[in-house]
Design a protein around this motif. Sequence first.
Motif, PDB file in Angstrom:
ATOM      1  N   GLY A 209       7.777  29.979  67.894  1.00 39.93           N
ATOM      2  CA  GLY A 209       8.635  29.789  68.586  1.00 39.93           C
ATOM      3  C   GLY A 209      10.111  29.666  67.956  1.00 39.93           C
ATOM      4  O   GLY A 209      10.310  29.369  66.982  1.00 39.93           O
ATOM      5  N   GLY A 210      11.062  30.000  68.772  1.00 39.27           N
ATOM      6  CA  GLY A 210      12.538  30.190  68.289  1.00 39.27           C
ATOM      7  C   GLY A 210      13.368  29.118  69.219  1.00 39.27           C
ATOM      8  O   GLY A 210      12.883  28.327  70.078  1.00 39.27           O
ATOM      9  N   ARG A 211      14.568  29.179  69.120  1.00 41.75           N
ATOM     10  CA  ARG A 211      15.736  28.591  69.701  1.00 41.75           C
ATOM     11  C   ARG A 211      15.407  28.698  71.221  1.00 41.75           C
ATOM     12  O   ARG A 211      15.696  27.996  72.081  1.00 41.75           O
ATOM     13  N   ALA A 235       7.547  28.221  63.601  1.00 39.03           N
ATOM     14  CA  ALA A 235       8.761  28.133  64.281  1.00 39.03           C
ATOM     15  C   ALA A 235       9.868  28.885  63.436  1.00 39.03           C
ATOM     16  O   ALA A 235       9.623  28.940  62.145  1.00 39.03           O
ATOM     17  N   SER A 236      11.174  29.192  63.939  1.00 42.39           N
ATOM     18  CA  SER A 236      12.037  29.593  63.370  1.00 42.39           C
ATOM     19  C   SER A 236      12.947  28.250  62.850  1.00 42.39           C
ATOM     20  O   SER A 236      12.726  27.333  63.396  1.00 42.39           O
ATOM     21  N   ARG A 237      13.903  28.652  61.840  1.00 41.82           N
ATOM     22  CA  ARG A 237      14.703  27.273  61.653  1.00 41.82           C
ATOM     23  C   ARG A 237      15.616  26.945  62.832  1.00 41.82           C
ATOM     24  O   ARG A 237      16.065  25.737  62.786  1.00 41.82           O
ATOM     25  N   GLY A 238      16.017  28.060  63.686  1.00 43.48           N
ATOM     26  CA  GLY A 238      16.570  27.932  64.850  1.00 43.48           C
ATOM     27  C   GLY A 238      16.066  26.646  65.666  1.00 43.48           C
ATOM     28  O   GLY A 238      16.708  25.649  66.208  1.00 43.48           O
ATOM     29  N   ALA A 239      14.744  26.933  65.770  1.00 41.26           N
ATOM     30  CA  ALA A 239      13.908  26.003  66.690  1.00 41.26           C
ATOM     31  C   ALA A 239      14.085  24.372  65.918  1.00 41.26           C
ATOM     32  O   ALA A 239      14.004  23.218  66.243  1.00 41.26           O
ATOM     33  N   CYS A 240      13.549  24.594  64.452  1.00 41.64           N
ATOM     34  CA  CYS A 240      13.671  23.256  63.794  1.00 41.64           C
ATOM     35  C   CYS A 240      15.037  22.386  63.643  1.00 41.64           C
ATOM     36  O   CYS A 240      15.172  21.450  63.769  1.00 41.64           O
ATOM     37  N   THR A 254      13.189  30.207  53.605  1.00 34.61           N
ATOM     38  CA  THR A 254      13.332  28.880  53.080  1.00 34.61           C
ATOM     39  C   THR A 254      12.386  28.023  53.857  1.00 34.61           C
ATOM     40  O   THR A 254      12.270  26.810  53.694  1.00 34.61           O
ATOM     41  N   GLY A 255      11.410  28.509  54.453  1.00 37.17           N
ATOM     42  CA  GLY A 255      10.434  28.114  55.094  1.00 37.17           C
ATOM     43  C   GLY A 255       8.894  28.481  54.498  1.00 37.17           C
ATOM     44  O   GLY A 255       8.910  29.055  53.237  1.00 37.17           O
ATOM     45  N   LYS A 256       7.954  28.594  55.194  1.00 39.86           N
ATOM     46  CA  LYS A 256       6.747  29.015  54.401  1.00 39.86           C
ATOM     47  C   LYS A 256       6.933  30.328  54.713  1.00 39.86           C
ATOM     48  O   LYS A 256       7.136  31.141  55.709  1.00 39.86           O
TER      49      LYS A 256
HETATM   50  P1  FAD Z   1      18.448  32.638  67.820  1.00 41.04           P
HETATM   51  O1  FAD Z   1      19.014  33.775  66.767  1.00 41.04           O
HETATM   52  O2  FAD Z   1      19.445  31.834  68.499  1.00 41.04           O
HETATM   53  O3  FAD Z   1      17.411  33.533  68.553  1.00 41.04           O
HETATM   54  C1  FAD Z   1      16.867  33.065  69.855  1.00 41.04           C
HETATM   55  C2  FAD Z   1      16.144  34.123  70.603  1.00 41.04           C
HETATM   56  O4  FAD Z   1      15.602  33.713  71.792  1.00 41.04           O
HETATM   57  C3  FAD Z   1      17.130  35.433  71.069  1.00 41.04           C
HETATM   58  O5  FAD Z   1      16.906  36.357  70.624  1.00 41.04           O
HETATM   59  C4  FAD Z   1      17.117  35.270  72.564  1.00 41.04           C
HETATM   60  O6  FAD Z   1      17.066  36.508  73.515  1.00 41.04           O
HETATM   61  C5  FAD Z   1      15.582  34.495  72.797  1.00 41.04           C
HETATM   62  N1  FAD Z   1      15.525  33.709  74.025  1.00 41.04           N
HETATM   63  C6  FAD Z   1      16.107  33.078  74.617  1.00 41.04           C
HETATM   64  N2  FAD Z   1      15.462  32.434  75.836  1.00 41.04           N
HETATM   65  C7  FAD Z   1      14.527  33.132  75.909  1.00 41.04           C
HETATM   66  C8  FAD Z   1      13.466  33.097  76.966  1.00 41.04           C
HETATM   67  N3  FAD Z   1      13.513  32.444  77.848  1.00 41.04           N
HETATM   68  N4  FAD Z   1      12.279  34.086  76.764  1.00 41.04           N
HETATM   69  C9  FAD Z   1      12.281  34.806  75.834  1.00 41.04           C
HETATM   70  N5  FAD Z   1      13.475  35.033  74.742  1.00 41.04           N
HETATM   71  C10 FAD Z   1      14.589  34.069  74.773  1.00 41.04           C
HETATM   72  N6  FAD Z   1      15.664  31.327  59.696  1.00 41.04           N
HETATM   73  C11 FAD Z   1      14.363  31.151  59.775  1.00 41.04           C
HETATM   74  O7  FAD Z   1      13.714  31.202  60.663  1.00 41.04           O
HETATM   75  N7  FAD Z   1      13.569  30.594  58.598  1.00 41.04           N
HETATM   76  C12 FAD Z   1      14.075  30.745  57.477  1.00 41.04           C
HETATM   77  O8  FAD Z   1      13.676  30.203  56.432  1.00 41.04           O
HETATM   78  C13 FAD Z   1      15.591  30.610  57.336  1.00 41.04           C
HETATM   79  N8  FAD Z   1      16.129  30.289  56.219  1.00 41.04           N
HETATM   80  C14 FAD Z   1      17.722  30.446  56.295  1.00 41.04           C
HETATM   81  C15 FAD Z   1      18.215  30.536  54.927  1.00 41.04           C
HETATM   82  C16 FAD Z   1      19.603  30.630  54.844  1.00 41.04           C
HETATM   83  C17 FAD Z   1      20.423  30.643  53.413  1.00 41.04           C
HETATM   84  C18 FAD Z   1      20.346  30.830  55.940  1.00 41.04           C
HETATM   85  C19 FAD Z   1      21.835  31.142  55.905  1.00 41.04           C
HETATM   86  C20 FAD Z   1      19.523  30.942  57.252  1.00 41.04           C
HETATM   87  C21 FAD Z   1      18.485  30.738  57.312  1.00 41.04           C
HETATM   88  N9  FAD Z   1      17.647  30.913  58.529  1.00 41.04           N
HETATM   89  C22 FAD Z   1      16.195  30.870  58.578  1.00 41.04           C
HETATM   90  C23 FAD Z   1      18.303  30.990  59.915  1.00 41.04           C
HETATM   91  C24 FAD Z   1      18.442  32.239  60.440  1.00 41.04           C
HETATM   92  O9  FAD Z   1      19.545  33.023  59.624  1.00 41.04           O
HETATM   93  C25 FAD Z   1      18.620  32.162  62.073  1.00 41.04           C
HETATM   94  O10 FAD Z   1      19.890  31.399  62.290  1.00 41.04           O
HETATM   95  C26 FAD Z   1      17.605  31.777  62.595  1.00 41.04           C
HETATM   96  O11 FAD Z   1      16.532  32.527  62.162  1.00 41.04           O
HETATM   97  C27 FAD Z   1      17.562  31.770  63.882  1.00 41.04           C
HETATM   98  O12 FAD Z   1      16.453  31.038  65.044  1.00 41.04           O
HETATM   99  P2  FAD Z   1      16.080  31.799  66.242  1.00 41.04           P
HETATM  100  O13 FAD Z   1      15.664  33.068  65.987  1.00 41.04           O
HETATM  101  O14 FAD Z   1      15.089  30.731  66.687  1.00 41.04           O
HETATM  102  O15 FAD Z   1      17.315  31.518  67.211  1.00 41.04           O
END
Ligand code: FAD
Length: 323
Positions: A209-211, A235-240, A254-256
């Motif tokens: 799951g993500g954000r 999970a994505s980091r966004g969710a964490c 930076t995760g698994k």
């Molecule tokens: P978002 O990018 O906000 O995406 C949320 C998604 O959910 C959107 O695409 C949206 O359309 C969708 N959505 C919203 N509501 C719904 C719904 N009801 N139904 C269906 N879809 C929906 N990230 C990682 O995951 N792992 C890492 O190890 C990691 N390491 C990083 C290391 C560095 C140095 C940096 C700078 C960043 C790192 N990140 C990492 C962060 C990464 O860049 C992103 O910010 C992060 O992955 C975003 O998380 P997300 O996809 O959950 O959030």
Amino acid sequence: MSKKIVVLAEVREGALRNVSFEAIAAGKKIADGGEVVSVLIGDNVSSLGQELFAFGADKVITVENDKLKQYSSDGYSQALLAVIEAEKPEGLVFGHTALGKDLSPRIASRLKSGLVSDVTVIEEDGGETVFVRPIYSGKAFEKKIITDGLVFVTIRPNNIDPLPKEEGKSGEVTSLNVNITDLRTIIKDVVRKATDGVDLSEAKVIVAGGRGVKSESGFEPLKELADLLGGAVGASRGACDAEYCDYSLQIGQTGKVVTPDLYIACGLSGAIQHMAGMSNSKVIVAINKDPEANIFKVADYGIVGDLFEVVPLLIEEFKKIKA
Ligand code: FAD
């Protein structure tokens, strides 16, 4: 040319980890008809030896000592170096796990050997054993041939299939006495965080799951789907970062790093740092309400829709199949 290969078996909570069997299969490929020696280190672990024979080990050596009850770099290094001294192998295989990543460079530096880490494929090319490993966060692969010295590799879990288990195949487990001294760290006890179910790094199915999951309770349908499929939640980091779940679930750079058979990505955008940890999954299903979301670029199947509608529908359908 056939070789003798020592492979490290890993034990967690009294059971062999799957990567131990994958390491035997990798060892067999490298041994090229030679001998694969599986090494079990710990306290009271010899009863696990027969399972290693069943998965293809030609010889099993245990080093048992109450000082090896918990993993420590010093203790395991001493135990393993004693086995290497006794066996004089031409190669070593470890899992690319937390333990393997800590221990392998120590052993390599002690033996003044190179090390090819995080191998995902071992193939044969013109009589040479070729090791394939992802680089640049999984965006490219490099192929390595070891031309001199020990063939020392760590293998990424879930990438090299174990050999089929031969029920009833057994052998004699050899025990090696090693005097473990000068431990700089003594681990008295390990208190594991309560997690329900399957270990993320060895899971065959991951529902991540993500954000877009929006809250801690938003993860409930994902957990239900994962349980139904015998998988784990990631999970994505966004969710964490949003505190919807624990950082131990984070997948990515930076995760698994995971390679399940099936990865169901729910409400995560597919940032490059996330994909570094999951893009080698065998089948990727993405659920996202944004048709332009980056995750669709790596998905084998994409569902454009609201995860809170799609995931319950999937649960309903999988329940019908299982009934
Ligand atoms: P978002 O990018 O906000 O995406 C949320 C998604 O959910 C959107 O695409 C949206 O359309 C969708 N959505 C919203 N509501 C719904 C719904 N009801 N139904 C269906 N879809 C929906 N990230 C990682 O995951 N792992 C890492 O190890 C990691 N390491 C990083 C290391 C560095 C140095 C940096 C700078 C960043 C790192 N990140 C990492 C962060 C990464 O860049 C992103 O910010 C992060 O992955 C975003 O998380 P997300 O996809 O959950 O959030």
